[in-house]
Design an enzyme around this catalytic site. Structure first.
Site, mmCIF file in Angstrom:
data_model
loop_
_atom_site.group_PDB
_atom_site.id
_atom_site.type_symbol
_atom_site.label_atom_id
_atom_site.label_comp_id
_atom_site.label_asym_id
_atom_site.label_seq_id
_atom_site.Cartn_x
_atom_site.Cartn_y
_atom_site.Cartn_z
ATOM 1 N N LYS A 209 0.840 -1.192 0.000
ATOM 2 C CA LYS A 209 0.000 0.000 0.000
ATOM 3 C C LYS A 209 0.882 1.252 0.000
ATOM 4 O O LYS A 209 0.701 2.154 -0.789
ATOM 5 C CB LYS A 209 -0.906 -0.036 1.230
ATOM 6 C CG LYS A 209 -1.864 1.125 1.319
ATOM 7 C CD LYS A 209 -2.838 0.925 2.470
ATOM 8 C CE LYS A 209 -3.613 2.202 2.717
ATOM 9 N NZ LYS A 209 -4.565 2.095 3.802
ATOM 10 N N GLU A 215 10.396 -4.706 4.731
ATOM 11 C CA GLU A 215 10.482 -6.094 4.262
ATOM 12 C C GLU A 215 10.214 -6.177 2.766
ATOM 13 O O GLU A 215 10.949 -6.814 2.009
ATOM 14 C CB GLU A 215 9.455 -6.973 4.999
ATOM 15 C CG GLU A 215 9.718 -7.183 6.472
ATOM 16 C CD GLU A 215 9.096 -6.096 7.350
ATOM 17 O OE1 GLU A 215 8.803 -4.996 6.842
ATOM 18 O OE2 GLU A 215 8.914 -6.356 8.557
ATOM 19 N N GLY A 270 -4.942 -2.111 4.952
ATOM 20 C CA GLY A 270 -4.135 -3.240 4.477
ATOM 21 C C GLY A 270 -4.815 -4.575 4.718
ATOM 22 O O GLY A 270 -4.900 -5.427 3.824
ATOM 23 N N ARG A 271 -5.322 -4.782 5.928
ATOM 24 C CA ARG A 271 -5.902 -6.093 6.258
ATOM 25 C C ARG A 271 -7.313 -6.262 5.695
ATOM 26 O O ARG A 271 -7.955 -7.287 5.922
ATOM 27 C CB ARG A 271 -5.876 -6.306 7.769
ATOM 28 C CG ARG A 271 -6.539 -5.211 8.578
ATOM 29 C CD ARG A 271 -6.152 -5.283 10.043
ATOM 30 N NE ARG A 271 -6.664 -4.163 10.824
ATOM 31 C CZ ARG A 271 -6.059 -2.994 10.953
ATOM 32 N NH1 ARG A 271 -4.916 -2.769 10.339
ATOM 33 N NH2 ARG A 271 -6.580 -2.042 11.698
ATOM 34 N N GLU A 356 -4.864 -7.052 14.641
ATOM 35 C CA GLU A 356 -4.385 -5.715 14.273
ATOM 36 C C GLU A 356 -5.557 -4.726 14.354
ATOM 37 O O GLU A 356 -5.365 -3.537 14.549
ATOM 38 C CB GLU A 356 -3.769 -5.721 12.860
ATOM 39 C CG GLU A 356 -2.840 -4.529 12.622
ATOM 40 C CD GLU A 356 -2.004 -4.634 11.352
ATOM 41 O OE1 GLU A 356 -0.769 -4.652 11.438
ATOM 42 O OE2 GLU A 356 -2.600 -4.695 10.264
ATOM 43 N N HIS A 387 -5.364 -33.679 17.142
ATOM 44 C CA HIS A 387 -4.271 -34.523 17.639
ATOM 45 C C HIS A 387 -3.147 -33.704 18.245
ATOM 46 O O HIS A 387 -2.037 -34.194 18.401
ATOM 47 C CB HIS A 387 -3.763 -35.417 16.496
ATOM 48 C CG HIS A 387 -4.828 -36.353 16.013
ATOM 49 N ND1 HIS A 387 -5.039 -37.591 16.569
ATOM 50 C CD2 HIS A 387 -5.799 -36.182 15.078
ATOM 51 C CE1 HIS A 387 -6.064 -38.171 15.973
ATOM 52 N NE2 HIS A 387 -6.550 -37.333 15.068
ATOM 53 N N LYS A 507 9.201 -0.846 14.425
ATOM 54 C CA LYS A 507 9.789 -0.474 13.122
ATOM 55 C C LYS A 507 10.846 0.603 13.320
ATOM 56 O O LYS A 507 11.930 0.543 12.740
ATOM 57 C CB LYS A 507 8.703 0.094 12.194
ATOM 58 C CG LYS A 507 7.732 -0.918 11.645
ATOM 59 C CD LYS A 507 6.808 -0.233 10.629
ATOM 60 C CE LYS A 507 5.653 -1.110 10.228
ATOM 61 N NZ LYS A 507 4.697 -0.459 9.343
HETATM 62 O O1 F6P Z 1 3.062 -3.198 9.794
HETATM 63 C C1 F6P Z 1 1.704 -3.290 9.655
HETATM 64 C C2 F6P Z 1 1.231 -2.911 8.286
HETATM 65 O O2 F6P Z 1 1.135 -1.542 8.169
HETATM 66 C C3 F6P Z 1 -0.093 -3.591 7.971
HETATM 67 O O3 F6P Z 1 -1.173 -2.914 8.462
HETATM 68 C C4 F6P Z 1 -0.045 -3.701 6.492
HETATM 69 O O4 F6P Z 1 -0.959 -4.632 6.029
HETATM 70 C C5 F6P Z 1 1.397 -4.119 6.302
HETATM 71 O O5 F6P Z 1 2.105 -3.381 7.269
HETATM 72 C C6 F6P Z 1 1.962 -3.890 4.930
HETATM 73 O O6 F6P Z 1 1.930 -2.548 4.560
HETATM 74 P P1 F6P Z 1 2.156 -2.116 3.073
HETATM 75 O O7 F6P Z 1 1.084 -2.726 2.242
HETATM 76 O O8 F6P Z 1 2.097 -0.619 3.064
HETATM 77 O O9 F6P Z 1 3.513 -2.614 2.636
#
Ligand code: F6P
Length: 543
Positions: A209, A215, A270-271, A356, A387, A507
């Protein structure tokens, strides 16, 4: 109508506290014995999903009070505000309008005076065009080879939804293509996802987003190098990379042509984004028709949530039951147990959606809560969980409300497998609710010393969500069911279910620690003694 009183001072909350004291000693055995129709009466159907909530520790009075609580918390008004596109995500001053992503083409939904539905369809149509060209082989890689591998790079909402949906809908997917999902900044994730792929046949979808997430950007740059190493030509990037983002500037800075970018908007959390362009990998996998069917499923559940009376409204009922156990019984967790192997990633997906969203302690008006908020969601597909951890749910000291999800028809008929699977689901809900008394155990000939170990207390609550078949449409309904249940809970707890400030601190601290791990200047370490020591040990080991 929303009351200005504190949640715990509301008349319905007070009444629920008293009601809890009256009901906590009542066993589900008694509730079922006292009402032979209970199994049919404590059930509701919405958008083709059947919810049996009779094996919960509730009576008519419980439901009446919980619904009164929802009314006193202004749930009706909050639902209207969400669907109207109001900025209900108050800390980020945004709408939470995932419902617009699955609106019908003729609907109008306004954000800041602009109808957003045409924009949604513009992106969907572009996605569909791209997916058509990719799946037909018209879109080729740099060397003219057909794209056979799709690697989605993203994290959180930009990974969990697509990864879950791919697994859930694998039955409907293009079996001649490979789909991989890279999320972790651990280089192992990228390496393992790509080690057997031919770069000439591989498309990377960089999904973010913000297009700034550590990452995702680290993995995207590694993917870029991997591609350039294979072709030694910058032009290859345009054929092997597309982006899904709200940030055109950063996409272009990365080197992806914005003509190959699929956008979405800040009013999509995002979620809550797996049905936006973030679902591009899903659409490639299952095709545009199936993707649209999934959106139609989401929409059907949206309409159910928006219009059904609370006493027959599935997301409202599930949300209120979660509040009931969380706040009155003191339950700490909810187990989600899908009896379908295709839903193996569903609990992981729900963890972000639920925790979240509702793992917060500041209320909308900036006070701190004096009650519990979001429970821990966890789970595994049945029957595997039986199990391992079911022991604790059956005989442990903790109350774990469970959601069992089952399907009447399997996608893979194989002898008697499906009957065995469903028999296990039903048996578990029965065993949890009714248990086995000491008398029953002894009557079976169990010696006295062993009897306590073989007693099942029962009275352990569960929902059974029964569906016809795991289709794209059904998956949309199921996800929307949980989305709106989460919103119902957040409304009761008066928190902003759409922000995520709790992810920020870690972060920021990581950004400070990165150069410290890479340097050897001990003098500059200025953390607590534990963190300092661990950094030194790490550096020493790297030498
Ligand atoms: O770290 C949490 C978050 O902001 C989530 O809410 C989001 O889904 C994820 O990181 C990834 O964010 P982006 O789509 O901006 O890379």
């Amino acid at each position: 109508m929303l009351s200005t009183r504190k949640l715990t001072q509301l008349p319905s909350w007070k009444a629920l506290e008293e009601h809890y004291r009256n009901i906590r000693g009542i066993h589900l055995r008694e509730l079922f014995a006292g009402d032979l129709q209970r199994g049919e009466r404590f059930a509701a159907e919405g958008a083709g999903i059947y919810l049996d909530y009779s094996k919960n520790r509730v009576t008519n009075e419980t439901l009446r009070l919980l619904i009164r609580l929802a009314e006193e918390c202004g749930l009706c008004e909050r639902i209207d505000a969400m669907f109207r596109g109001e900025a209900i995500n108050i800390t980020e001053k945004r709408a939470a309008l995932h419902a617009a992503l699955r609106a019908t083409r003729d609907q109008s939904i306004f954000v800041d005076g602009q109808n957003v539905v045409p924009k949604v369809y513009e992106v969907l149509d572009r996605m569909e065009d791209f997916v058509g060209r990719l799946r037909s082989g018209e879109w080729t890689g740099h060397t003219g080879k057909r794209i056979r591998n799709v690697v989605n790079i993203g994290i959180g909402g930009s990974d969990l939804g697509p990864a879950m949906a791919y697994e859930a809908l694998k039955h409907f997917s293009a079996r001649d293509m490979i789909f991989r999902f890279v999320s972790n900044v651990d280089g192992t994730d990228f390496t393992e996802a790509t080690f057997d792929l031919d770069p000439a046949e591989t498309l990377f979808i960089v999904s973010s987003k913000t297009f700034t997430t550590l990452e995702t950007m680290t993995n995207a740059h590694t993917a870029r190098r991997w591609t350039l190493q294979a072709f030694g030509d910058d032009h290859a990037i345009a054929r092997h990379f597309v982006a899904v983002s709200t940030n055109a500037e950063e996409v272009s800075r990365f080197g992806i042509d914005t003509a190959n970018m699929f956008g979405f908007w800040d009013w999509v959390g995002g979620r809550y984004s797996m049905d936006s362009a973030i679902g591009l990998s899903t659409m490639i996998a299952i095709g545009a028709g199936n993707f649209r069917a999934m959106l139609a499923g989401f929409h059907a559940m949206d309409e159910h949530f928006r219009t059904a009376p609370f006493e027959r409204n599935l997301p409202v009922l599930m949300g209120l039951l979660t509040v009931w156990y969380n706040n009155f019984f003191g339950a700490q967790t909810v187990a989600v147990l899908p009896y379908d192997q295709y839903l193996k990633r569903f609990p992981a997906y729900l963890q972000q959606l639920t925790m979240e969203s509702n793992g917060k302690r500041a209320t909308l008006d900036g006070a701190y809560v004096d009650y519990e908020t979001g429970p821990i969601f966890w789970g595994e597909p049945g029957t595997n969980g039986q199990h391992s951890f079911y022991q604790l749910i059956h005989q442990g000291t903790k109350l774990v409300p469970c959601d069992f999800i089952g399907f009447c028809r399997t996608l893979n008929p194989a002898g008697k497998h499906h009957d065995l699977l469903m028999a296990n689901l039903l048996a578990q809900t029965e065993a949890l609710a009714f248990g086995k008394t000491e008398d029953e155990v002894k009557a079976e000939g169990t010696p006295g010393w062993l009897a306590p170990h073989r007693v099942f207390e029962g009275n352990r609550p569960s929902n059974t969500i029964l569906c016809e078949r795991l289709t794209p449409e059904l998956l949309g309904k199921l996800v929307a069911l949980y989305e709106h249940s989460v919103f119902t809970q957040g409304t009761i707890w008066r928190i902003d279910s759409f922000d995520q400030w709790g992810v920020e601190l870690g972060k920021v601290l990581a950004q400070r620690i990165i150069p410290e791990l890479q340097s050897s200047d001990d003098a500059r370490l200025n953390h607590d003694s534990s963190t300092n020591n661990l950094i030194r040990l790490y550096r020493r080991s790297r030498k």
